[in-house]
Write a protein that holds these residues in place. Sequence first.
Motif, short mmCIF file in Angstrom:
data_model
loop_
_atom_site.label_atom_id
_atom_site.label_comp_id
_atom_site.label_asym_id
_atom_site.label_seq_id
_atom_site.Cartn_x
_atom_site.Cartn_y
_atom_site.Cartn_z
N GLU A 184 41.35 106.65 49.88
CA GLU A 184 40.66 105.55 50.55
C GLU A 184 41.03 104.25 49.87
OE1 GLU A 184 36.49 106.18 50.88
OE2 GLU A 184 36.71 108.17 51.78
N PHE A 185 41.70 103.37 50.61
CA PHE A 185 42.16 102.10 50.04
C PHE A 185 40.97 101.18 49.78
CE2 PHE A 185 46.06 103.83 51.54
CZ PHE A 185 47.03 103.29 50.72
N LYS A 186 40.98 100.58 48.60
CA LYS A 186 39.90 99.70 48.17
C LYS A 186 40.37 98.27 47.95
CE LYS A 186 38.36 103.86 45.89
NZ LYS A 186 39.59 104.57 46.32
N GLY A 187 41.70 98.09 47.88
CA GLY A 187 42.23 96.76 47.55
C GLY A 187 42.96 96.08 48.68
N ILE A 188 43.81 96.82 49.40
CA ILE A 188 44.69 96.18 50.38
C ILE A 188 44.30 96.55 51.81
CG2 ILE A 188 46.55 96.32 48.68
CD1 ILE A 188 47.96 98.26 50.74
N ASP A 189 44.72 95.69 52.74
CA ASP A 189 44.54 95.95 54.17
C ASP A 189 45.85 96.30 54.85
OD1 ASP A 189 41.64 95.12 54.37
OD2 ASP A 189 42.50 93.26 53.59
N CYS A 190 46.92 95.63 54.44
CA CYS A 190 48.22 95.79 55.10
C CYS A 190 49.31 95.84 54.04
CB CYS A 190 48.49 94.62 56.06
SG CYS A 190 47.15 94.30 57.23
N LEU A 191 50.51 96.26 54.46
CA LEU A 191 51.59 96.46 53.50
C LEU A 191 52.95 96.13 54.10
CD1 LEU A 191 52.87 97.68 50.87
CD2 LEU A 191 52.64 99.93 51.95
N ILE A 192 53.72 95.31 53.39
CA ILE A 192 55.12 95.06 53.72
C ILE A 192 55.94 95.92 52.76
CG2 ILE A 192 56.98 93.35 53.77
CD1 ILE A 192 54.69 91.23 54.22
N THR A 193 56.83 96.74 53.30
CA THR A 193 57.52 97.72 52.45
C THR A 193 58.89 98.04 53.03
OG1 THR A 193 57.25 99.88 51.36
CG2 THR A 193 56.49 99.70 53.65
N ASN A 194 59.71 98.72 52.25
CA ASN A 194 61.00 99.22 52.75
C ASN A 194 60.83 100.65 53.26
OD1 ASN A 194 62.09 96.79 51.92
ND2 ASN A 194 63.79 97.70 50.83
N PHE A 195 61.92 101.26 53.68
CA PHE A 195 61.91 102.66 54.08
C PHE A 195 62.26 103.51 52.86
CE2 PHE A 195 62.54 100.29 57.95
CZ PHE A 195 61.68 100.93 58.84
#
Length: 357
Positions: free
Chosen positions: A296-307
């Motif tokens: 359960e994520f507590k810090g972030i809402d969204c993520l920009i990432t690579n594959f």
Amino acid sequence: MVDSYWGEKMNINEFDYDLPKELIAQTPLEKRDSSKLLVMDKNTGELVHEHFNNIIEYLVPGDVLVLNDTKVIPARLIGEKEETGAVIEILLLKDEGEDVWECLSKPAKRLKIGTIVTFGNGLLKAEVVEKGDEGLTHVKLIYDGILMEILEKLGTMPLPPYIHEKLENQDRYQTVYAKNIGSAAAPTAGLHFTNDLLEKIEEKGIIVTYVTLHVGLGTFRPVEVENVLEHHMHSEYYIMRKETADILNKAKDEGRRIIAVGTTSTRTLETIASNNNGKFVPISGNTEIFIYPGYEFKGIDCLITNFHLPKSTLVMLVSALSSKNSIMNAYGEAIKNKYRFFSFGDAMFITNSLKKN
């Protein structure tokens, strides 16, 4: 408890996929922000094909973008054993203080405690002081002068083993905002940003702030157990400063989105939020956090990432933010549309809204 999501076993093959070798990016694109961008709604799995320089259209004023400002050191060194001349390769991973470094060595079996490896005709020497588990070695570096200047002369960028092309411009394995020296690998999601794009993002009213996580073995060591729950993450050093903690807490209190740039920023934010009841505090330390579906994520809402690589802890992390099925479907779409994969590859934005702004 995270484990209750899976019971006592989570099979590594759940996170496998077939990737054509020609889709593994060997070199960076000429323009950092010209890569493709796959935008995915984390709740529905719906996908939109974009280019990275259009990511600003999916950001709204008040969003907080958190980037990892670590700087990669030229950590790969080729030397020879002092007594025999045998060629030894060392990858510096983590500064343990007093010139002692945790490292990977190849071939590791040739090194014993007391062995000395020389680099650059003696400009730098490494004495083995400890042999550890999982192929790790601790060495004491012996040199005159400033270590980072010596590494700039003797070392090369520690590119991942799946990159076989020579990197002509070493700066392309650094983010444009790299500042704090200490990483053994680049936080690759950040490689897509240019100074110009970051300026436009801030002009739109998006807040840009930074954490530091020095990328080490924990991020890129493969999972070698069939049951993922038995995998042990290696520790990596992180820093959060008061200014960033204040920005993030204010955003949380006001219901604004926190968007991590990269899995390293994510691991830093989740480590701190998990240990402080969802709040952020100025702190530094080591994290071994392992994020996989059920977390359960507590810090972030969204993520920009690579594959990410098949069967990797990073595929598990992005699956936790959305779902394994949505991620595997997205990866399938990326393969079908000839996206470029891994460190120098294209990007993905896992968001809670596909609405353009």
